[in-house]
Structures are given as structure tokens and as C-alpha cells.
Motif scaffolding. Structure first.
Motif, mmCIF file in Angstrom:
data_model
loop_
_atom_site.group_PDB
_atom_site.id
_atom_site.type_symbol
_atom_site.label_atom_id
_atom_site.label_comp_id
_atom_site.label_asym_id
_atom_site.label_seq_id
_atom_site.Cartn_x
_atom_site.Cartn_y
_atom_site.Cartn_z
ATOM 1 N N MET A 43 28.994 -130.236 -54.627
ATOM 2 C CA MET A 43 28.551 -128.961 -55.160
ATOM 3 C C MET A 43 27.173 -129.092 -55.797
ATOM 4 O O MET A 43 26.353 -128.177 -55.711
ATOM 5 C CB MET A 43 29.572 -128.463 -56.188
ATOM 6 C CG MET A 43 29.284 -127.126 -56.812
ATOM 7 S SD MET A 43 28.227 -127.173 -58.273
ATOM 8 C CE MET A 43 28.999 -128.391 -59.257
ATOM 9 N N ARG A 87 24.064 -126.427 -55.912
ATOM 10 C CA ARG A 87 23.868 -125.743 -57.189
ATOM 11 C C ARG A 87 23.856 -126.739 -58.333
ATOM 12 O O ARG A 87 24.835 -126.875 -59.068
ATOM 13 C CB ARG A 87 25.002 -124.734 -57.424
ATOM 14 C CG ARG A 87 25.236 -123.693 -56.350
ATOM 15 C CD ARG A 87 24.316 -122.495 -56.451
ATOM 16 N NE ARG A 87 24.403 -121.811 -57.714
ATOM 17 C CZ ARG A 87 25.233 -120.803 -57.978
ATOM 18 N NH1 ARG A 87 26.063 -120.375 -57.059
ATOM 19 N NH2 ARG A 87 25.207 -120.223 -59.155
ATOM 20 N N LEU A 117 25.154 -126.066 -62.036
ATOM 21 C CA LEU A 117 26.578 -125.893 -62.350
ATOM 22 C C LEU A 117 27.307 -127.213 -62.589
ATOM 23 O O LEU A 117 28.514 -127.217 -62.786
ATOM 24 C CB LEU A 117 27.276 -125.137 -61.205
ATOM 25 C CG LEU A 117 26.873 -123.686 -60.987
ATOM 26 C CD1 LEU A 117 27.632 -123.100 -59.808
ATOM 27 C CD2 LEU A 117 27.139 -122.876 -62.237
ATOM 28 N N SER A 160 31.133 -127.849 -64.177
ATOM 29 C CA SER A 160 32.148 -128.308 -63.235
ATOM 30 C C SER A 160 32.799 -129.628 -63.638
ATOM 31 O O SER A 160 33.627 -130.153 -62.893
ATOM 32 C CB SER A 160 31.516 -128.464 -61.847
ATOM 33 O OG SER A 160 31.039 -127.218 -61.403
ATOM 34 N N ARG A 180 33.823 -126.713 -55.521
ATOM 35 C CA ARG A 180 33.105 -126.357 -54.289
ATOM 36 C C ARG A 180 33.118 -124.843 -54.091
ATOM 37 O O ARG A 180 32.114 -124.245 -53.703
ATOM 38 C CB ARG A 180 33.733 -127.045 -53.079
ATOM 39 C CG ARG A 180 33.500 -128.533 -53.022
ATOM 40 C CD ARG A 180 34.271 -129.113 -51.839
ATOM 41 N NE ARG A 180 34.410 -130.544 -51.927
ATOM 42 C CZ ARG A 180 33.865 -131.379 -51.062
ATOM 43 N NH1 ARG A 180 33.124 -130.934 -50.064
ATOM 44 N NH2 ARG A 180 34.059 -132.677 -51.184
ATOM 45 N N THR A 195 33.528 -122.577 -56.466
ATOM 46 C CA THR A 195 32.751 -121.941 -57.538
ATOM 47 C C THR A 195 31.254 -121.972 -57.225
ATOM 48 O O THR A 195 30.517 -121.062 -57.619
ATOM 49 C CB THR A 195 33.039 -122.642 -58.884
ATOM 50 O OG1 THR A 195 34.435 -122.538 -59.167
ATOM 51 C CG2 THR A 195 32.265 -121.997 -60.019
ATOM 52 N N ALA A 196 30.811 -122.984 -56.515
ATOM 53 C CA ALA A 196 29.395 -123.045 -56.137
ATOM 54 C C ALA A 196 29.035 -121.904 -55.203
ATOM 55 O O ALA A 196 27.928 -121.367 -55.255
ATOM 56 C CB ALA A 196 29.089 -124.383 -55.471
ATOM 57 N N GLN A 197 29.986 -121.500 -54.368
ATOM 58 C CA GLN A 197 29.723 -120.417 -53.431
ATOM 59 C C GLN A 197 30.027 -119.051 -54.031
ATOM 60 O O GLN A 197 29.349 -118.072 -53.726
ATOM 61 C CB GLN A 197 30.543 -120.616 -52.159
ATOM 62 C CG GLN A 197 30.119 -121.848 -51.396
ATOM 63 C CD GLN A 197 30.999 -122.108 -50.185
ATOM 64 O OE1 GLN A 197 31.903 -121.338 -49.890
ATOM 65 N NE2 GLN A 197 30.727 -123.206 -49.492
#
Length: 163
Positions: A50, A54, A57, A61, A128, A130-132
Motif C-alpha cells: 500500500m 499511498r 497512509l 495503516s 490494501r 483502504t489505499a484504494q
């Protein structure tokens, strides 16, 4: 013919009775640390993946890694409580106590192993995702909490079994 005598108190406190208590201590610590290590490693792989997309983040995370580490603390607590209760068989430590302490250690350890496994899988997929889509963060945290509480349940049952 003389009747054979049997000393029941001596039979209930054999010299090997403390082995089972110490096996419970070891099981509590070993299995929970295996779960914590798996949860940390699996979540860290997701965080690294991730972080490429990003990097801002990454600190947000790290929560799954922290939660996986707590699982190991549950095992440490139970192992120390059990260690304090194991005595020499000559001091009255019976097989019943040894088996109860072994059951307590296995309960905590295996619950911690399962919780660490769940945290690792949820943490990896969650960071992963949350990154998107940042709205997935709250859902990931809730699932992580429910995964963590499985280890807590094991610790509570272990403490009850050890008393």
C-alpha cells in the motif's frame, strides 16, 4: 494374604505433575507469539504494498501490526500467571492442577494463534483496500477488533481455568 495398600494422595501428586503446568506456560507463550508474528508479517506485507501507492497512509495503516503485538502480550500474561501457580509435586501440586494449567495454556495459545491469523489476513486486505477506498478504514478497524477479541476470550478462559 495381606491386602495391598494404595496411597491416593501420592498417586495424585507424581513427580511429573509440574511438567504439565510448565507445558501450559510454554503453550500460552509459544502459540500466541506465533499468531502475533504471523499477523505482523502478513499485515506488514500489505502495508509495504500500500505504501507504494499511498505513502501518506503508512502510519495510519500500522494499526493491524499493533493489534497483532497485543496478542503476544495475552500469552505473556497467562504464562506468568501459570508459572506463579506451578509448584513442586512434593508441595501438593497434583495432576489435576497440572492438566488444568496445561488446558489454560493451550486455550490461550491456540485462541491467540487464531486471532493473529485473522488479524494478519484482515490487516493485509484492509490496508490494501483502504489505499484504494479510504472509507473502508472504519470497517477494517471493526473487523480487527472482532479478530482481536478472540484472543482476549482465550485469555479470559485461561485465567478462569488456572484458578
Amino acid at each position: 494374604m495381606a491386602a495391598a495398600s494404595y496411597d491416593i494422595t501420592a498417586a495424585e501428586s507424581p513427580a511429573y505433575a509440574p511438567f504439565f503446568g510448565y507445558a501450559g506456560c510454554a503453550a500460552a507463550q509459544i502459540f500466541t507469539v506465533f499468531g502475533a508474528a504471523y499477523g505482523t508479517a502478513k499485515s506488514a506485507v500489505g502495508i509495504c504494498s500500500m505504501g507504494v501507492m499511498r505513502p501518506e497512509l503508512i502510519m495510519k495503516s500500522v494499526i493491524p501490526v499493533i493489534m497483532a503485538g497485543i496478542i503476544g502480550i495475552y500469552g505473556l500474561v497467562v504464562a506468568m500467571v501459570l508459572k506463579g501457580k506451578v509448584k513442586a509435586s512434593s508441595a501438593g501440586y497434583t495432576l489435576e492442577k497440572g492438566f488444568a494449567h496445561m488446558a489454560a495454556g493451550l486455550t490461550c495459545g491456540l485462541c491467540g494463534l487464531g486471532a493473529g491469523y485473522a488479524i494478519g489476513i484482515v490487516g493485509d486486505a484492509g490496508v490494501r483496500g483502504t489505499a484504494q477506498q479510504p472509507r473502508l478504514f472504519v470497517g477494517m478497524i471493526l473487523i480487527l477488533i472482532f479478530s482481536e477479541v478472540l484472543g482476549l476470550y482465550g485469555m479470559i478462559v485461561a485465567l478462569i481455568l488456572s484458578s
